[in-house]
Scaffold this motif. Structure first.
Motif, short mmCIF file in Angstrom:
data_model
loop_
_atom_site.label_atom_id
_atom_site.label_comp_id
_atom_site.label_asym_id
_atom_site.label_seq_id
_atom_site.Cartn_x
_atom_site.Cartn_y
_atom_site.Cartn_z
N ARG A 140 64.35 165.90 55.77
CA ARG A 140 63.26 165.99 56.74
C ARG A 140 62.89 167.45 56.91
NH1 ARG A 140 62.62 165.58 62.80
NH2 ARG A 140 64.54 166.73 62.88
N LYS A 141 61.62 167.74 56.70
CA LYS A 141 61.12 169.11 56.88
C LYS A 141 60.17 169.12 58.06
CE LYS A 141 61.37 169.87 51.92
NZ LYS A 141 61.45 168.54 51.37
N THR A 142 60.50 169.91 59.06
CA THR A 142 59.65 169.99 60.25
C THR A 142 58.78 171.24 60.19
OG1 THR A 142 61.26 171.27 61.52
CG2 THR A 142 61.47 168.85 61.60
N ALA A 143 57.87 171.35 61.13
CA ALA A 143 57.02 172.55 61.20
C ALA A 143 57.89 173.78 61.46
CB ALA A 143 55.98 172.38 62.31
N GLY A 144 58.97 173.62 62.21
CA GLY A 144 59.89 174.74 62.47
C GLY A 144 60.54 175.23 61.18
N HIS A 145 60.90 174.29 60.30
CA HIS A 145 61.48 174.67 59.02
C HIS A 145 60.47 175.47 58.19
CE1 HIS A 145 64.18 170.99 59.57
NE2 HIS A 145 64.96 172.04 59.69
#
Length: 185
Positions: A140-145
């Motif tokens: 899972r890649k979030t905007a924070g990542h």
């Protein structure tokens, strides 16, 4: 089980042990090669090749506690603690790392001096691959990542591009065929 069945099972286990040791040795070679390359970590290679957890557990198993038992005359306990260490992982990986570092150190430093452009391009590719593979394994890649990756890339670009202020170079020897310059600091 019958005699031939037990023998076949033992041979299969020995073969798997040998192939596992060879695989660990080859991964150790890759880890040692990475340790010679500036900016790439052997630990990253262990992660990429799938032995990171085994390697960390093997490192955790190393303990000098057996020495205390030997000094106190409790040889049975000391030998038991010594056997509990994960030698089947540590020996092939350690040998691979050592062989690679000894074998590649001179080659890599020579290439850095003689062919800096292609060598550093190769290093950059290894660094990108060592960053890309863990990223690709993220479920899972979030905007924070994404933001953290972007900020890290910008920071790395800025740090690499920094030039020291006030660096003074002095010409020590100048001839028509060569100039020798040294940093006085």
């Amino acid at each position: 089980m019958t005699g031939p069945t037990l023998e076949k099972e033992a041979n299969t286990h020995r073969s798997q042990g040998r192939s596992d040791a060879i695989g660990l040795f080859v991964r150790g070679l890759a880890m040692g090669a990475a340790d010679v390359v500036p900016g790439v970590s052997g630990g990253t290679i262990a992660f990429i090749t799938g032995i990171y957890a085994r390697f960390i557990n093997a490192l955790r198993s190393l303990s000098p506690a057996f020495l205390g038992d030997f000094l106190r005359g409790r040889f049975g306990s000391g030998i038991q603690k010594l056997r509990a260490m994960h030698w089947s992982v540590m020996i092939p990986v350690g040998l691979g790392v050592a062989v690679s570092i000894v074998g590649l150190s001179k080659l890599i430093t020579g290439l850095m001096t003689d062919k800096p452009g292609p060598t550093y391009a190769f290093f950059f590719g290894l660094i990108l691959a060592s960053a890309w593979i863990p990223l690709a394994r993220m479920t899972r890649k979030t905007a924070g990542h994404i933001l953290a990756m972007g900020l890290t890339a910008v920071l790395a670009w800025l740090v690499v591009g920094l030039q020291p202020d006030g660096t003074v170079f002095q010409v020590a020897n100048q001839a028509k065929t060569a100039t020798t310059v040294f940093y006085a600091g």
